[in-house]
Write a protein that holds these residues in place. Structure first.
Motif, PDB file in Angstrom:
ATOM      1  N   ALA A 159       0.040  -6.355  -3.899  1.00  0.00           N
ATOM      2  CA  ALA A 159      -0.461  -6.552  -2.531  1.00  0.00           C
ATOM      3  C   ALA A 159      -1.061  -7.952  -2.403  1.00  0.00           C
ATOM      4  CB  ALA A 159      -1.506  -5.498  -2.194  1.00  0.00           C
TER       5      ALA A 159
ATOM      6  N   LEU B  71      -2.541  -7.836   5.108  1.00  0.00           N
ATOM      7  CA  LEU B  71      -1.610  -7.746   3.974  1.00  0.00           C
ATOM      8  C   LEU B  71      -0.268  -8.408   4.207  1.00  0.00           C
ATOM      9  CD1 LEU B  71      -2.250  -4.147   2.560  1.00  0.00           C
ATOM     10  CD2 LEU B  71      -3.207  -6.309   1.801  1.00  0.00           C
TER      11      LEU B  71
ATOM     12  N   VAL C 254      -3.774   0.722  -3.046  1.00  0.00           N
ATOM     13  CA  VAL C 254      -3.379  -0.683  -2.955  1.00  0.00           C
ATOM     14  C   VAL C 254      -2.657  -1.057  -4.250  1.00  0.00           C
ATOM     15  CG1 VAL C 254      -4.206  -3.048  -2.596  1.00  0.00           C
ATOM     16  CG2 VAL C 254      -5.450  -1.125  -1.569  1.00  0.00           C
TER      17      VAL C 254
ATOM     18  N   ILE D 115       0.828  -1.211   0.000  1.00  0.00           N
ATOM     19  CA  ILE D 115       0.000   0.000   0.000  1.00  0.00           C
ATOM     20  C   ILE D 115       0.860   1.259   0.000  1.00  0.00           C
ATOM     21  CG2 ILE D 115      -2.076  -0.942   1.075  1.00  0.00           C
ATOM     22  CD1 ILE D 115      -1.180   0.275   3.686  1.00  0.00           C
TER      23      ILE D 115
ATOM     24  N   LEU E 245      -9.684  -6.306   0.096  1.00  0.00           N
ATOM     25  CA  LEU E 245      -9.289  -5.612   1.324  1.00  0.00           C
ATOM     26  C   LEU E 245     -10.472  -4.854   1.937  1.00  0.00           C
ATOM     27  CD1 LEU E 245      -7.067  -4.904   3.336  1.00  0.00           C
ATOM     28  CD2 LEU E 245      -6.301  -3.074   1.802  1.00  0.00           C
TER      29      LEU E 245
ATOM     30  N   ARG F 210      -7.752  -4.682  -4.029  1.00  0.00           N
ATOM     31  CA  ARG F 210      -8.397  -3.540  -3.368  1.00  0.00           C
ATOM     32  C   ARG F 210      -9.781  -3.955  -2.847  1.00  0.00           C
ATOM     33  NH1 ARG F 210     -11.250   1.228  -5.148  1.00  0.00           N
ATOM     34  NH2 ARG F 210     -12.496  -0.244  -6.351  1.00  0.00           N
TER      35      ARG F 210
ATOM     36  N   THR G 216      -8.016   1.540  -7.398  1.00  0.00           N
ATOM     37  CA  THR G 216      -6.930   1.119  -6.492  1.00  0.00           C
ATOM     38  C   THR G 216      -6.959   1.764  -5.110  1.00  0.00           C
ATOM     39  OG1 THR G 216      -5.441   2.839  -7.298  1.00  0.00           O
ATOM     40  CG2 THR G 216      -5.348   0.720  -8.437  1.00  0.00           C
TER      41      THR G 216
END
Ligand SMILES: *Cc1c(COP(=O)(O)O)cnc(C)c1O
Length: 393
Positions: free
Chosen positions: A312, A390, A308, A288, A319, A316, A364
């Motif tokens: 990652a 993450l 993001v 991030i 998450l 996105r 993102t």
């Protein structure tokens, strides 16, 4: 924020936004309600005066919303069919809608990949003989590159109507947003914004004649307000001199605004502190990127956004959903660039790829809670949750 006890352990809940309302507002509203004068009267006048003093602006005109403030600004300038107004592709749809309300054409410009503010180079590319105005949006609460935008406006004789819905209390090179001597600046007091009146907005301007037109434009195009009429020698007399709207702020809303304005600096300081805390906790997390703050500005963090990256551990969207499971509220500014919203697509035929930076932001970024009611425990919970989600093991 709230701790819910369930199954022997504590589940924290962190809402994305929460207005800061105190007993002072409750008492003030109840005094207005029993005073017999409910709308745009003495309290609206007082709020306008205090707001103009706060911003170091000559005039402040209260409206029923931020959208109304933007619309009145364009209407007062006589922007109409045949005119073009340059707006960022990444913004609240209101920034573009108000241009269409006037029958003019919103021309979208892409944003800067670091701040997501409208990119002056993209503005310059889109100026035509029909361009009448630019509406820069101080995205997330960070002022745009105003020197460059003012230079472009001067060169091409364009108005600048600032959309400062995110940026009440923000500063550019030591000057308050609202005091940059652009044509006008529009604020919003929607509940998620840095101060609220429920619904409400404000316009600031240095131009006396324009202020007078805006005053009338927001109230049917009538020459005298009810309060002015009571105080005048001919209280029965008024004239209608233009096609105005009913965009007035009520005294109920104004008195909330008066209370909120007193706490604005403190609330913004807390947002700035929260942002710093989040950045310190998150900047080393893999996958991030934390927000970039430019030099020479006071960014008031209406929005705290992380980006993001492709590498990652979660996408996105994953998450966002995982954070939701952990009862952490998030948002996306904005889920699509305005020109790619179905209505605008149909109207103007824009396609994917026309605004690459705005599109990338839509895909993102995640806005995390940053409001002044967050505790350090809330912030720690946000940071540790993201770290956990993450981390690669
Ligand atoms: C909230 C917002 C508006 C509209 O303000 P309202 O008070 O909701 O009408 C306009 N522009 C931006 C950038 C906003 O965030």
């Amino acid at each position: 924020m709230t701790s819910l006890t369930g199954g022997g352990h504590c589940l924290r809940e962190v809402p994305f936004a929460k207005p800061l309302i105190s007993d002072e507002e409750l008492r003030a509203v109840s005094r207005v309600l029993t005073s017999g004068w409910l709308t745009h009267g003495p309290k609206t006048k007082q709020f306008e005066k205090e707001f103009s003093e706060y911003c170091h602006a000559k005039h402040a005109i209260a409206t029923s919303s931020g959208t109304a403030a933007l619309h009145v600004s364009l209407a007062a300038l006589g922007i109409k069919k045949g005119a073009e107004v340059i707006v960022p592709a990444l913004t609240h749809v209101a920034t573009a809608h108000v241009v269409l309300y006037q029958g003019a054409r919103p021309v979208f410009a892409d944003v800067d990949p670091e701040t997501y503010n409208i990119d002056p180079i993209e503005i310059e590319k889109r100026v035509t003989k029909k361009t009448k105005a630019i509406i820069p949006v101080h995205f997330a609460g960070q002022p745009c590159k105003m020197d460059e935008i003012i230079k472009i406006a001067k060169e091409h004789n364009l108005h600048i109507v600032e959309d400062a819905a995110h940026a009440v209390g923000a500063e550019y090179k030591g000057k308050k947003i609202g005091a940059l001597s652009t044509t006008s600046t529009c604020f919003s007091f929607y509940p998620t914004k840095n101060i609220t009146t429920g619904e409400g907005g404000m316009i600031t301007t240095e131009n006396d004649a324009l202020a007078r037109v805006m005053e009338m434009m927001k109230a049917f195009g009538i020459t005298k307000s009810p309060l002015e009429r009571i105080l005048s020698e001919k209280p029965w007399a008024y004239e209608v001199v233009m096609l105005g709207y009913n965009y007035r702020m009520t005294d109920i809303e104004s008195v909330i605004g008066i209370c909120q304005l007193k706490r604005l600096d403190k609330a913004n300081d807390k947002r700035i502190e929260n942002a710093k805390y989040l950045t310190e906790g998150l900047e080393s997390v893999n996958g991030i990127q934390t927000p970039i703050v430019e030099k020479n500005v006071k960014h008031v963090f209406h929005v705290y956004q992380i980006k993001v990256s492709k590498n990652a551990r979660l996408s996105r969207n994953e998450l966002i959903l995982k954070l939701k499971e952990k009862r952490i509220g998030t948002s996306v500014y904005y889920p699509l660039p305005v020109p790619l919203m179905p209505f605008y697509r149909k109207l103007h035929g824009y396609r994917e790829g026309d605004y690459p930076t705005s599109e990338a932001a839509s895909k993102t970024t995640i806005a995390l809670p940053c409001h002044p009611l967050l505790s350090n425990e809330d912030l720690d919970y946000i940071i540790s949750s993201i770290k956990e989600l993450l981390s690669s093991n």
